[in-house]
Structures are given as C-alpha cells and as structure tokens.
Enzyme design. Sequence first.
Site, PDB file in Angstrom:
ATOM      1  N   GLN A 162       0.838  -1.200   0.000  1.00  0.00           N
ATOM      2  CA  GLN A 162       0.000   0.000   0.000  1.00  0.00           C
ATOM      3  C   GLN A 162       0.876   1.254   0.000  1.00  0.00           C
ATOM      4  OE1 GLN A 162      -3.358  -0.174  -0.213  1.00  0.00           O
ATOM      5  NE2 GLN A 162      -3.620   2.026  -0.270  1.00  0.00           N
TER       6      GLN A 162
ATOM      7  N   ASP B 204     -12.264  -7.399  -2.917  1.00  0.00           N
ATOM      8  CA  ASP B 204     -13.082  -6.851  -4.000  1.00  0.00           C
ATOM      9  C   ASP B 204     -13.453  -8.011  -4.915  1.00  0.00           C
ATOM     10  OD1 ASP B 204     -12.476  -4.327  -2.954  1.00  0.00           O
ATOM     11  OD2 ASP B 204     -10.700  -4.139  -4.233  1.00  0.00           O
TER      12      ASP B 204
ATOM     13  N   GLU C  28     -19.143   1.358  -2.673  1.00  0.00           N
ATOM     14  CA  GLU C  28     -18.323   0.340  -3.340  1.00  0.00           C
ATOM     15  C   GLU C  28     -19.041  -1.004  -3.238  1.00  0.00           C
ATOM     16  OE1 GLU C  28     -14.253   0.058  -2.231  1.00  0.00           O
ATOM     17  OE2 GLU C  28     -13.793   2.120  -2.767  1.00  0.00           O
TER      18      GLU C  28
ATOM     19  N   TRP D  26     -18.607  -3.625  -4.652  1.00  0.00           N
ATOM     20  CA  TRP D  26     -17.717  -4.776  -4.886  1.00  0.00           C
ATOM     21  C   TRP D  26     -16.840  -5.108  -3.690  1.00  0.00           C
ATOM     22  CZ3 TRP D  26     -17.240   0.045  -7.213  1.00  0.00           C
ATOM     23  CH2 TRP D  26     -16.172   0.836  -6.735  1.00  0.00           C
ATOM     24  N   HIS D  27     -16.740  -4.196  -2.735  1.00  0.00           N
ATOM     25  CA  HIS D  27     -15.826  -4.389  -1.603  1.00  0.00           C
ATOM     26  C   HIS D  27     -16.589  -5.042  -0.446  1.00  0.00           C
ATOM     27  CE1 HIS D  27     -12.394  -3.064   1.105  1.00  0.00           C
ATOM     28  NE2 HIS D  27     -13.358  -3.284   1.992  1.00  0.00           N
TER      29      HIS D  27
ATOM     30  N   SER E  80      -5.854   0.853   5.183  1.00  0.00           N
ATOM     31  CA  SER E  80      -6.625   0.099   4.188  1.00  0.00           C
ATOM     32  C   SER E  80      -7.201  -1.162   4.819  1.00  0.00           C
ATOM     33  CB  SER E  80      -5.744  -0.304   3.001  1.00  0.00           C
ATOM     34  OG  SER E  80      -6.453  -1.226   2.185  1.00  0.00           O
TER      35      SER E  80
ATOM     36  N   ALA F  56      -6.121   4.869  -0.126  1.00  0.00           N
ATOM     37  CA  ALA F  56      -6.041   4.681   1.329  1.00  0.00           C
ATOM     38  C   ALA F  56      -4.613   4.898   1.807  1.00  0.00           C
ATOM     39  CB  ALA F  56      -6.511   3.284   1.706  1.00  0.00           C
TER      40      ALA F  56
HETATM   41 ZN   LIG Z   1     -11.622  -2.953  -1.728  1.00  0.00          ZN
END
Ligand SMILES: [Zn+2]
Length: 273
Positions: free
Chosen positions: A153, A188, A237, A239-240, A179, A174
């Site tokens: 990250q 995801d 989001e 998808w997360h 994160s 992030a």
């Molecule tokens: Zn994510």
Amino acid sequence: MLKRNGMFYVGLLLVCTGLALLLSACEQRETPQPQEANTNKAGTSQQEGVKTELAPVTDGQTSKPDSPDNDSLPVVADPDAVTVLVNKQIRLPENYIPADLVYPDVRFVFKEKIEKRMLRKEAAQALETMFAAAGKDGINLAGVSGYRSEARQKVIFNQYAAKDGEEKAKTYSAYPGTSEHQTGLAIDVSGSDGKCAAESCFAGTPEAEWLAAHAAESGFIIRYPEGKEGITGYKYEPWHIRYVGVELAKEISAKGITLEEYFGDAVPVTTQP
Ligand SMILES: [Zn+2]
C-alpha cells in the site's frame, strides 16, 4: 480614552475572529473526503500512469516514512479480531501482517498466486462457501483483490503522492495502515468476466445485487454502502466485501447500518507505541 480603548478591543476582537475563521477553514480542508477506498483500481481512470498493476513488493523499507498526522492516528487494539474496525480514523498497528493468510480456492480474475489472492483462513473459507452459493443461483463471481500488505500500500500510495501530492493522493487512495485490505478480511469481487471489476459500473449488475442480498449469509457485509459516505469515509463500493462473521453480518445487513455505526463510540483502541 474609554472609547479609544473600546475601539481597540473591538478591533482586536475582529482580528482574532478573522484568524479563528482562517484556522478553522484550514482544519476543514484536512477533513477526509468521501473517496474510493483502496486504490490501484479504476474509478481513478484519470490516474493513468499508475493504474496498471504494480510489481510485487519485496522491500517495504524503501518506502518513504508515514506523515506525522497519520502516525498519530489511534491504533486498533485487537487487529486479529474478525470484527476489527479499520478506517481513516483508526489504523492497524504499523506493518501488521495477519498470521493465517491462505489462498481461497475460488476463481480470480488473474492466474498468479500473489499477495492479493490471499485472505485470512476464516474469511477464505467463508468466501468459498459464498462463491459456491452464488454459483447455485447462477451467479459466477471472481476475486479481484484481497489481502494487501502495508508495504505494498505504501508503494502504491507513494506513487500517487509523487504524482499528485500527498494531500490529493489521500482523496482517492487509502493511506498505508488504514486500508481494510490489510486486515486480510476484505476482498473486491466482480463477475467472472472481470467486467467493471472494482468500478462504479459494477453497481446494479446481477452480481452486485446477489452480493447485497446474500453476502451476509456467508458472513460478509457490503462495507461501503450507498449513502453512507459521511460515516465510512468512502463512496459506495458494491464490490468491496468484508468478512465479520455470519452473526454480525446478518445483524448489520438487517439493520442497514455500517460497521462504524455498529460500534458507535465503543471501538477499542490503543495509542501508537
Ligand atoms: Zn476494496
């Protein structure tokens, strides 16, 4: 004389008020804006230069040090809890790495056995259960990005920061240590064709709707729901997904709340060592 003193104090008051307003305006600019969680993906199509997948990280020590304001964030007390809350206000201990990362036996949109294919064991098993359940309903899911180390990250964030400056980078990426992907409990997902993987156009797809309706049955929540940007700090989001365990996922899902709202002010934190 009294009048002149009065004028002086009124003038002083005005100057002080002006200064206070200026300061508060500066503070407000520091307030996190709703943003895309977790980087290295679309939604940031304007970030062309760094959008492509980056090489695996082997040496996090080469990264630039964290900035003081994020180093001073409270650190979550029990990073190994499956209910751990990590967000822009509460970070993981520095360089936290989950001890039980495994490769879930599910389809991903890529073939390589790399870091982002991993999840913590309990979440990985739940993901396998969930993908199988989706398959029975004719929904073919695929993993896009699971675990992400702080070292990785940092590399991603520093590339954004080098390009756009740290403050701007924070609005779409992030900050290292904050994160949720670093917990090994978040992933995801997309449809198996990888279309709209981690992009806004995933919203409204059969896969997104199936996740919203059924993810909790396997212990996952949609972590950044629509209309909760002001609470989670992240825009919608679909998808997360985040593993929190079946019981908690069902409660959060039924109540239509976020993990932040579930904990309220009761998040156990410790101060940075
Ligand atoms: Zn994510």
